[in-house]
Write an enzyme that holds these catalytic residues in place. Structure first.
Site, PDB file in Angstrom:
ATOM      1  N   HIS A  75       0.722  -1.157  -0.033  1.00 26.99           N
ATOM      2  CA  HIS A  75      -0.053  -0.081   0.102  1.00 26.99           C
ATOM      3  C   HIS A  75       0.747   1.403  -0.023  1.00 26.99           C
ATOM      4  CE1 HIS A  75      -3.456  -2.742   0.757  1.00 26.99           C
ATOM      5  NE2 HIS A  75      -3.890  -1.864   0.108  1.00 26.99           N
ATOM      6  N   GLU A 117     -11.494 -11.052  -4.204  1.00 26.61           N
ATOM      7  CA  GLU A 117     -10.080 -10.837  -4.115  1.00 26.61           C
ATOM      8  C   GLU A 117      -9.497 -12.055  -3.308  1.00 26.61           C
ATOM      9  OE1 GLU A 117      -8.985  -6.997  -2.387  1.00 26.61           O
ATOM     10  OE2 GLU A 117     -10.767  -7.011  -1.215  1.00 26.61           O
ATOM     11  N   ASP A 135      -4.787  -8.453  -4.169  1.00 25.32           N
ATOM     12  CA  ASP A 135      -4.743  -9.609  -3.131  1.00 25.32           C
ATOM     13  C   ASP A 135      -5.231 -10.858  -3.839  1.00 25.32           C
ATOM     14  OD1 ASP A 135      -4.370  -8.465  -0.480  1.00 25.32           O
ATOM     15  OD2 ASP A 135      -6.276  -7.249  -0.896  1.00 25.32           O
ATOM     16  N   CYS A 154      -9.922  -3.202 -10.020  1.00 26.07           N
ATOM     17  CA  CYS A 154      -9.346  -2.090  -9.644  1.00 26.07           C
ATOM     18  C   CYS A 154      -8.077  -2.390  -8.905  1.00 26.07           C
ATOM     19  CB  CYS A 154     -10.397  -1.789  -8.635  1.00 26.07           C
ATOM     20  SG  CYS A 154     -10.872  -2.799  -7.253  1.00 26.07           S
TER      21      CYS A 154
END
Ligand code: PEP
Ligand code: MG
Length: 588
Positions: free
Chosen positions: A199, A443, A467, A514
């Site tokens: 992230h 995910e 993920d 996404c």
């Protein structure tokens, strides 16, 4: 003292995390888990250790008071109050007394003694079944870290101030630390750990700060003030660059800027393939204020609003009202285009520092207490967010989606909480959009395999490839040692994507991607060819993906996907995607 040899130009290969070229002096940012020195202190010198501790306590107190005053000025007295708790820790006679006793008993240096005592306190508070007292553990952790830095003679100023005009070199950076940086402050970010889908890397890309991660031992090679060059396109770092190298990179930078300008101009045109099929390209954002600028990069609405950053930026769990204002702002800024607001995805590599007591240490945080699992366990927090999103839906085209759904029962539980929130608002006559679409992220492999079941209980899917890939191939997305095994084009990934799209379309549900895969123009044809309806990505990635969409025919992309579904090697699939992309983009 550094020797001449230390200043020889050295090239290091890491993982490209955020494009761009930067050059400047190093600012070393070493985090808490750095090994503290540990050494014996002769009895005659123990008085000096006590004096060092006293000086560090005074300096730390002054720093905390200064931060408190700044926070009070910028955010208000409520937010500043947490620093009172920090000041209390610094005045805690029991903690200080115990540190001195530890010095006498162990004869080790004062940093080591203080850390051991602080650690015992943190553990004791962590284990208490009282929320207020558990929060004290976070206060002690924070303030102990600051005190240790002062004892070690590390930075006395704030990280943000020091990072200004520097390339930040760290062993690792938390997403909230990166998000807390002002875009104009740090020239570049370099970390020993990490991978492209961590992230911190995602946030660096959104902020357009050039970054390279996975550099292994850079923090031991680079010193404060050393000149360093960052090539965030190729994942290369050059320590002590020569004039020649700087000149060469100056040329590269000019060329890249020209290319980016051409892409940006193309991005003002519609995202339509050569055979006339319109594709929705949307933006991933971390803050409400990023919604409007995302449109300038050619985004048609927001496909993923990572709301957890609202929490990561805050010293407390944001209230329903605070969240409502943020979601409403995003919805209004982007209307009539949609904003897909994802419910909280805290945990994993995003624990919330301001609510540390809610996130106990875990051995496998990515398989642990994260996202929807956390929300279904902390229902009052979840309900505050759901009500805030529902209320925002009265102000624009709001869609809601849940992260990390693993199966139909979990989705049903989340939907039941949402139904309660709808009923509560209705009873109070608070306006919301009763037809607000509700989607689920796909995910987790179990969700991908049961996509046909999930499709019956939601309005759309959004595939989180970051993920999904880590769980499908069992490769930790933030571990640089296994980053080479993280293959977006693994046949298992391609087959899984095909199944998700097939099941969704059977139930007439749209599918978006996404994850970071959607922002790579090389994979646009494969994803659209597999039937994906929408792509959502960091705003800086939009121009290049739009260029790729405009350069292809969907009919060709479908043929490409069919061909790739027969292939067995991740590398060969990647090469095939790249060849398809180059043929078309170069022909433009
Ligand atoms: C993903 O997993 O692909 C995703 C978009 O969610 P995040 O990166 O926030 O985990
Ligand atoms: Mg995810």
């Amino acid at each position: 003292m550094p020797t001449e040899r230390d200043k020889t130009e050295t090239t290091l290969q890491g993982i490209a995390a955020s494009p761009g070229i930067a050059h400047g002096p190093v600012f070393l940012h070493l985090q808490s888990d750095v090994e503290l020195p540990s050494y014996d202190i002769a009895p005659a010198r123990r008085g000096e250790e006590v004096a060092r501790l006293e000086r560090a306590l005074v300096v730390t107190r002054q720093q905390v008071q200064k931060i408190k005053a700044e926070v009070e000025k910028n955010l208000g007295s409520e937010e500043a109050r947490i620093f009172d708790a920090h000041l209390l820790v610094l005045e805690d006679q029991a903690l200080i007394g115990e540190t001195l006793r530890e010095l006498e008993a162990s004869g080790r240096n004062i940093e080591r003694c203080f850390q051991q005592v602080a650690q015992r306190y943190i553990q004791a508070f962590d284990n208490i079944d009282d929320e207020y007292l558990r929060e004290r553990a976070g206060d002690i952790r924070d303030v102990a870290q600051r005190l240790l830095q002062n004892l070690l003679g590390q930075s006395a100023q704030s990280f943000s101030d020091l990072a200004r005009g520097h390339v930040v070199v760290a062993n690792d950076l938390s997403p909230s630390t990166v998000a807390g940086l002002d875009r104009s402050q740090a020239l570049g970010l370099l970390t020993d750990a990490g991978s492209t889908t961590s992230h911190a890397a995602i946030v660096a890309r959104s902020m357009r700060v050039p970054a390279v991660v996975g550099l292994r031992d850079l923090t031991t090679r680079a010193g404060n003030g050393d000149m360093i060059l960052v090539d965030g396109y190729a994942g290369v770092v050059i320590l002590h660059p020569t004039e020649q190298t700087l000149f060469r990179y100056g040329q590269i930078q000019l060329r890249k800027k020209g290319q980016e300008q051409r892409l940006l101009e193309a991005s003002r045109r519609p995202a339509v393939t050569r055979d006339g099929v319109a594709v929705a390209l949307r933006a991933n954002i971390e803050r409400a204020a990023e919604a409007a600028p995302a449109r300038e990069c050619g985004g048609e609405g927001v496909g993923l609003f990572r709301t957890e950053f609202l929490f990561l930026d805050s010293p407390h769990v944001p209230t329903e009202e605070e969240q409502y204002l943020a979601y409403q702002a995003a919805a209004e800024a982007i209307a009539p285009a949609p904003v897909v607001i994802r419910t909280l995805d805290l945990g994993g590599d995003k624990p919330m520092a301001g609510a540390a007591h809610l996130f106990p240490r875990e051995n496998n945080p990515f398989l642990g207490y994260r996202a929807i699992r956390f929300c279904l366990d902390q229902v009052p927090i979840f309900k505050d967010q759901l009500r805030a999103i529902l209320r925002a839906s009265a102000h624009g085209n709001v869609r809601l989606m849940y992260p990390m759904i693993s199966g139909r029962e979990e989705l049903a539980r989340a939907n039941a909480v949402l139904a309660e929130c709808r009923a509560e608002l209705k009873a109070k006559e608070v306006p919301f959009d009763p037809a607000m679409q509700v989607g689920t992220m796909i995910e987790i492999p179990s969700a991908a395999i049961t996509a046909d079941l999930l499709a019956q209980d939601c309005d759309f899917f959004s595939i989180g490839t970051n993920d999904l890939i880590q769980y499908l191939i069992a490769v930790d997305r933030v571990n640089d040692r296994v980053a080479h095994l993280y293959e977006s084009t693994h046949p298992a990934v391609v087959r899984t994507l095909e199944n998700i799209v097939k099941q969704a379309h059977r139930w007439k549900r749209k599918v978006s991607v996404c994850g970071e895969m959607a922002g790579n123009p090389v994979y646009a044809a494969l994803l659209l060819g597999l039937g994906v309806d929408e792509l959502s990505m960091a705003p800086p990635q939009l121009p290049a993906v739009k260029f790729a969409v405009r350069a292809m025919k969907l009919s060709d992309a479908r043929k490409l996907a069919k061909e790739i579904l027969e292939m067995s090697s991740a590398k060969a699939i990647h090469a095939r995607c790249e060849a398809f992309y180059r043929e078309r983009v170069q022909a433009e």
